[in-house]
Design an enzyme around this catalytic site. Structure first.
Site, short mmCIF file in Angstrom:
data_model
loop_
_atom_site.label_atom_id
_atom_site.label_comp_id
_atom_site.label_asym_id
_atom_site.label_seq_id
_atom_site.Cartn_x
_atom_site.Cartn_y
_atom_site.Cartn_z
N ASP A 101 -38.06 29.02 -62.80
CA ASP A 101 -37.28 30.01 -62.04
C ASP A 101 -35.94 30.31 -62.69
O ASP A 101 -34.91 30.35 -62.04
CB ASP A 101 -37.08 29.57 -60.58
N ASN A 141 -36.87 36.30 -62.12
CA ASN A 141 -37.99 35.42 -62.39
C ASN A 141 -39.35 36.10 -62.20
O ASN A 141 -39.49 37.03 -61.44
CB ASN A 141 -37.93 34.20 -61.46
N GLU A 200 -39.00 36.13 -54.94
CA GLU A 200 -39.63 35.10 -54.12
C GLU A 200 -40.62 35.72 -53.15
O GLU A 200 -41.15 35.03 -52.27
CB GLU A 200 -38.55 34.31 -53.35
#
Lengths: 149, 589
Positions: free
Chosen positions: B316, B274, B191
């Site tokens: 994701d 991811n 992220e």
């Protein structure tokens, strides 16, 4: 495979970011104190008081909302500043004070436990717009009580 | 107020040789628990037999200890030489409890200096997934990008190695795996637009031996001609050419889950997280080797095979969940397999020597793909569930990016029943991708993804799975997502915890719940079992809701009066049943 630009900055954001990278060298006086501090002897330390030049200006708040997303603030503080890995900015409570100066300082210099300093990449004016946006978030009517049927 | 509650989810890391030395394979048989999953095959199965389906109703707490930390308590304790080792979330205190004395007093505790800046860089709470015991040392990661080795007897720090860069978005909550004097560690940061990797450190010194990136040119991914033999496709620089130029450098691919090891094939297996950002239109291509399983040689890190579960991941769907190694009969043949329950909702059974997909079946409701084509290994996509900033708000994608199963919550495998025991989530999401800009040290996400309950209205279930054919055998429905790991034993008992704070024991063959106990806070940790110095079998687990639930259910927080959040709208009453709080529990008969 075709390469494409990673960042597609929209025109309004580009305008807001003018001044990025050419920040005024420490033209901002320190404003370390905030109203929640107790002062020894009952006397507050002498310190400059910062005032938000855009206070309560709706257009500045809207610009601040755009910056809030563009600068990835929502990635930590959540959409609408409701809180995520970073604390809520919409509950009317503040770790480091909610005055104009305290909010400015939190964004400009960062805070412990992971709030990055944005003073290096955002102009003071852009930071004031973020402050204006954060101050525009209305806390819910009854914050302290949560009740189940 | 008009409350714009947008869920932006991340999900979405020497000395004492003689006396304390326990070979890992033998340790488990002796009733110890020396590594995160109990064994290299990641089975979370114990051969201990005292606790059975007949007597599990007599389980009761024999001891508890407040860790003094409120963040999410993921991971699990270790038990070695009659000592229990507990790693807390940030600030990553290591406690060593003496199990030979009444009240299990501390032998020592180790309190490292951990950079508090890491707190804001950890995507999803400041959790830690546990330690590994090897050669008289307790090895674990600090949140701020350091790995430490602690003398298991004295608590002295033997080495402290910086492995990751917090300023670039890297944090290190994952549990290491030690193979052949190599400490294998990875970092979180899918992220934050990191350039993901797995590193091997020397067990004796902490010095780096090799670094294998998950994305980039073959030289950085450690792909060597003649060694790399993927079952599907092939070629050079696959992890570079499946990306737009430059974009790969911030393409994510973190390594924050679990590792397993097959000594006979000498291969280490792990899943990759991811691609970044969540808006897939910023990264056309398959985005190898994100959302993939990699098989590497531990000695030099060389990639032997790789398989991508979710090419060009647009939801994701990290593949960081554990790879459980088992020998199963499939189509009449005994196969050496790897079983993986992916966030994308499919359970995969792969030949672990080659990477061939033998079985791929959904273990929860899945609608982003219609199935997996076993000839190509690729998912058959449903075009209406593709996401991207130009596609607006794509409604009702199942499962959510929390996963059909959370990678943080490892499954267990019993060779006695031949079944896998799997904590699952029954949730779907809307996925609104938006353009994201990478600014180092800030999140790099690009999607708003609110959740809702899946079919049936319950948010989770604990299931038993037959990985030979890809079939659910039984399930225990839960009101909330099941976010604890599983433990199973030779007594045919399976244990797991719930988000509303129950520890439960069930019959591994039937799924009948035999016993439950309210442990004081939601369970996001993994139960273990061991034989105490008195020869009796015990079960240990942490209570302490957190992890993603620190983000999603803001009203379970209790430690910060300057941060008051609304409840999660898809489960508004979780805070009625649990609040934060880290507690170590031990149960016995």
């Amino acid at each position: 495979m075709a390469s494409r630009p990673l960042v597609r900055v929209t025109a309004p954001i580009a305008l807001l970011l003018l001044g990025v990278g050419c920040r005024e060298r420490r033209s901002v006086p320190p404003a370390g104190g905030y109203e929640e501090h107790l002062s020894a002897g009952g006397l507050a330390p002498p310190t400059a008081e910062l005032r938000n030049p855009h206070a309560r200006d709706k257009r500045s708040a809207a610009d601040g909302a755009t910056l809030f997303t563009a600068m990835n603030c929502d990635g930590c503080h959540g959409g609408g500043g409701a809180g995520w890995v970073g604390p809520s900015l919409a509950d009317g409570r503040w770790r480091y004070g909610g005055t104009d100066g305290a909010l400015f300082q939190s964004i400009f210099d960062g805070r412990p436990h992971g709030m990055p300093a944005f003073g290096g990449i955002l102009s003071p004016d852009a930071i004031w717009k973020l402050v204006t946006y954060v101050q525009s978030l209305e806390p819910p009517a009854d914050v302290p009580t949560e009740r189940w049927p | 107020m008009t409350h714009r509650r947008v869920v932006v989810v991340f999900v979405s890391a020497l000395g004492a040789m003689g006396a304390g030395r326990v070979p890992p394979a033998a340790a488990q048989r002796s009733g110890q628990w020396t590594m995160p999953a109990g064994d290299y095959a990641a089975t979370r199965y114990s051969t201990l037999t005292q606790i059975t389906t007949a007597n599990a109703t007599r389980l009761h707490p024999v001891w508890s200890f407040s860790t003094g930390v409120l963040a999410g308590h993921e991971g699990q304790p270790l038990v070695v030489n009659n000592t229990m080792y507990v790693v807390t979330p940030y600030p990553n205190v290591l406690y060593a409890f003496d199990l030979t004395r009444e009240g299990y007093p501390l032998k020592w505790k180790y309190r490292p200096a951990v950079d508090p800046n890491a707190v804001g860089i950890a995507c999803c709470d400041v959790i830690n997934r546990g330690a590994f015991y090897a050669e008289g040392r307790i090895v674990y990661n600090l949140l701020d990008g350091h790995t430490v080795a602690i003398d298991a007897t004295t608590g002295k720090e033997l080495w402290n190695a910086r492995i990751a860069d917090v300023s670039q978005g890297e944090t290190t909550p994952m549990a290491p795996l030690v193979v052949k004097n190599r400490v294998l560690v990875g970092a979180s940061g899918g992220e934050f637009g990191i350039h993901g990797w797995l590193k091997a450190l020397d067990l004796a010194t902490g010095r780096p031996v090799w670094t294998a990136y998950t994305i980039g040119p073959d030289s950085e991914v450690l792909v060597r001609a003649g060694v790399f033999r993927p079952f599907y496709g092939g070629g050079t620089d696959l992890a570079l050419t499946s990306w737009p130029q430059e974009v790969w450098k911030n393409g994510g691919g973190p390594v924050w889950g679990w590792l397993s090891y097959d000594p006979s094939l000498d291969l280490v297996y792990y899943g990759v997280g991811n691609p970044a950002p969540y808006n897939p239109e910023q990264r056309p291509g398959d985005n190898k080797w994100t959302a993939s399983v990699l098989a590497r040689r531990p000695a030099d890190g060389a990639l032997v095979w790789a398989y991508q579960f979710t090419p060009h991941d647009s939801w994701d769907y990290d593949a960081t969940a554990e790879m459980i190694l088992a020998d199963l009969t499939i189509g009449g043949r005994l196969r050496r397999v790897l079983v993986h329950f992916d966030k994308n909702g499919f359970a995969y059974t792969l030949d672990r020597a080659t990477g061939e997909v033998l079985v791929a079946r959904p273990f929860v409701d899945v609608n982003w793909a219609k199935g997996v084509d076993l000839a190509t290994g690729r998912p058959v996509l449903d075009s209406t569930r593709l996401t991207g900033a130009s596609r607006g708000n794509v409604k009702d994608v199942c499962p959510t990016l929390e996963g059909g199963k959370s990678p943080a919550s490892p499954a267990a495998y019993s060779p006695r029943t031949g079944l896998f025991y799997v904590p699952t989530n029954n949730m779907c999401m809307d996925y609104q991708a938006v353009p994201a800009t990478r600014i180092a040290g800030t999140p790099f996400i690009g999607a708003n993804t609110p959740y809702h309950a899946g079919r049936g209205g319950h948010l989770g279930a604990f299931i038993a799975w037959d990985a030979g054919v890809g079939r659910k055998v039984w399930e225990i429905r839960e009101k909330y997502p099941v976010w604890s790991g599983a433990l199973t034993t030779a007594g045919d008992v399976v244990l797991y915890g719930t988000l509303d704070g129950w520890l439960k024991a069930a019959n591994a063959r039937t799924g009948t719940v035999l016993w439950k106990f309210k442990v004081g806070s939601g369970v996001v940790a993994n139960p273990i079992t061991y034989a105490g110095p008195d020869g009796k079998q015990y079960v240990a687990v942490y209570a302490g809701i957190g992890g993603d639930w620190f983000l999603l259910a803001g009203d379970v927080r209790s430690d910060d009066p300057a941060d008051v959040r609304p409840p999660a709208d898809f489960m508004p009453d979780i805070a009625r049943h649990t609040s934060q709080g880290g507690i170590v529990w031990i149960f016995g008969l």
